[in-house]
Design a protein around this motif. Structure first.
Motif, PDB file in Angstrom:
ATOM      1  N   GLY A   2       0.803  -1.200   0.000  1.00 37.19           N
ATOM      2  CA  GLY A   2       0.000   0.000   0.000  1.00 37.19           C
ATOM      3  C   GLY A   2       0.843   1.260   0.000  1.00 37.19           C
ATOM      4  O   GLY A   2       0.311   2.344   0.226  1.00 37.19           O
ATOM      5  N   GLN A   3       2.153   1.161  -0.193  1.00 38.87           N
ATOM      6  CA  GLN A   3       3.004   2.339  -0.221  1.00 38.87           C
ATOM      7  C   GLN A   3       3.112   2.839  -1.655  1.00 38.87           C
ATOM      8  O   GLN A   3       3.013   2.070  -2.603  1.00 38.87           O
ATOM      9  CB  GLN A   3       4.403   2.011   0.295  1.00 38.87           C
ATOM     10  CG  GLN A   3       4.428   1.574   1.746  1.00 38.87           C
ATOM     11  CD  GLN A   3       5.836   1.157   2.150  1.00 38.87           C
ATOM     12  OE1 GLN A   3       6.686   0.973   1.305  1.00 38.87           O
ATOM     13  NE2 GLN A   3       6.037   1.010   3.439  1.00 38.87           N
ATOM     14  N   THR A   4       3.357   4.106  -1.766  1.00 35.92           N
ATOM     15  CA  THR A   4       3.598   4.648  -3.096  1.00 35.92           C
ATOM     16  C   THR A   4       5.041   4.362  -3.478  1.00 35.92           C
ATOM     17  O   THR A   4       5.878   4.017  -2.630  1.00 35.92           O
ATOM     18  CB  THR A   4       3.339   6.166  -3.123  1.00 35.92           C
ATOM     19  OG1 THR A   4       4.244   6.787  -2.218  1.00 35.92           O
ATOM     20  CG2 THR A   4       1.907   6.490  -2.753  1.00 35.92           C
ATOM     21  N   ASP A   5       5.356   4.502  -4.729  1.00 36.54           N
ATOM     22  CA  ASP A   5       6.697   4.199  -5.209  1.00 36.54           C
ATOM     23  C   ASP A   5       7.789   5.010  -4.511  1.00 36.54           C
ATOM     24  O   ASP A   5       8.797   4.435  -4.094  1.00 36.54           O
ATOM     25  CB  ASP A   5       6.783   4.398  -6.730  1.00 36.54           C
ATOM     26  CG  ASP A   5       6.062   3.281  -7.486  1.00 36.54           C
ATOM     27  OD1 ASP A   5       5.930   2.183  -6.901  1.00 36.54           O
ATOM     28  OD2 ASP A   5       5.680   3.507  -8.641  1.00 36.54           O
ATOM     29  N   PRO A   6       7.629   6.315  -4.342  1.00 38.58           N
ATOM     30  CA  PRO A   6       8.687   7.082  -3.666  1.00 38.58           C
ATOM     31  C   PRO A   6       8.904   6.636  -2.224  1.00 38.58           C
ATOM     32  O   PRO A   6      10.026   6.590  -1.739  1.00 38.58           O
ATOM     33  CB  PRO A   6       8.215   8.524  -3.718  1.00 38.58           C
ATOM     34  CG  PRO A   6       7.209   8.574  -4.817  1.00 38.58           C
ATOM     35  CD  PRO A   6       6.616   7.208  -4.890  1.00 38.58           C
ATOM     36  N   GLU A   7       7.825   6.261  -1.529  1.00 34.40           N
ATOM     37  CA  GLU A   7       7.959   5.790  -0.146  1.00 34.40           C
ATOM     38  C   GLU A   7       8.710   4.463  -0.106  1.00 34.40           C
ATOM     39  O   GLU A   7       9.565   4.249   0.747  1.00 34.40           O
ATOM     40  CB  GLU A   7       6.587   5.631   0.508  1.00 34.40           C
ATOM     41  CG  GLU A   7       5.886   6.931   0.795  1.00 34.40           C
ATOM     42  CD  GLU A   7       4.475   6.694   1.318  1.00 34.40           C
ATOM     43  OE1 GLU A   7       3.999   5.540   1.292  1.00 34.40           O
ATOM     44  OE2 GLU A   7       3.855   7.658   1.758  1.00 34.40           O
ATOM     45  N   ALA A   8       8.406   3.556  -1.033  1.00 36.19           N
ATOM     46  CA  ALA A   8       9.075   2.257  -1.088  1.00 36.19           C
ATOM     47  C   ALA A   8      10.560   2.433  -1.407  1.00 36.19           C
ATOM     48  O   ALA A   8      11.421   1.786  -0.795  1.00 36.19           O
ATOM     49  CB  ALA A   8       8.405   1.366  -2.133  1.00 36.19           C
ATOM     50  N   VAL A   9      10.853   3.308  -2.342  1.00 34.63           N
ATOM     51  CA  VAL A   9      12.248   3.557  -2.714  1.00 34.63           C
ATOM     52  C   VAL A   9      13.000   4.151  -1.526  1.00 34.63           C
ATOM     53  O   VAL A   9      14.142   3.762  -1.237  1.00 34.63           O
ATOM     54  CB  VAL A   9      12.325   4.486  -3.950  1.00 34.63           C
ATOM     55  CG1 VAL A   9      13.745   4.956  -4.192  1.00 34.63           C
ATOM     56  CG2 VAL A   9      11.772   3.781  -5.177  1.00 34.63           C
ATOM     57  N   ALA A  10      12.376   5.079  -0.815  1.00 38.03           N
ATOM     58  CA  ALA A  10      13.016   5.690   0.353  1.00 38.03           C
ATOM     59  C   ALA A  10      13.273   4.651   1.439  1.00 38.03           C
ATOM     60  O   ALA A  10      14.341   4.634   2.066  1.00 38.03           O
ATOM     61  CB  ALA A  10      12.144   6.823   0.892  1.00 38.03           C
TER      62      ALA A  10
END
Length: 86
Positions: A2-10
């Motif tokens: 449920g995370q957005t891509d920028p959150e997952a990358v961070a």
């Protein structure tokens, strides 16, 4: 999930940095490669010196045994000559 891509990358980057720092810390506990090589060389040199010393001792022992056997034969011959000479 449920995370957005920028959150997952961070989060992945943060985890990577944390793991890298932990690996660097663990690496400080390991001896450097040169120390291992020196230790290995010292062990090898010590083992080689031991083998050379053992070979020397065994060779001298074998020579003494041969000399002892020859002396015993000479003594027996001398006794036999004395007996026969009488």
């Amino acid at each position: 999930m449920g995370q957005t891509d920028p959150e997952a990358v961070a989060q992945i980057e943060q985890t990577r940095r944390r793991l890298d720092s932990e690996l660097e810390e663990l690496a400080t506990y390991l001896p450097p490669t040169t120390a291992r090589l020196k230790r290995s060389a010292a062990i090898l040199a010590g083992a080689w010196a031991g083998v050379v010393l053992l070979a020397f001792v065994l060779r001298k022992r074998r020579q003494r045994a041969a000399t002892r056997r020859l002396r015993a034969i000479e003594d027996r011959l001398a006794r036999m000559e004395r007996r026969l000479g009488r």
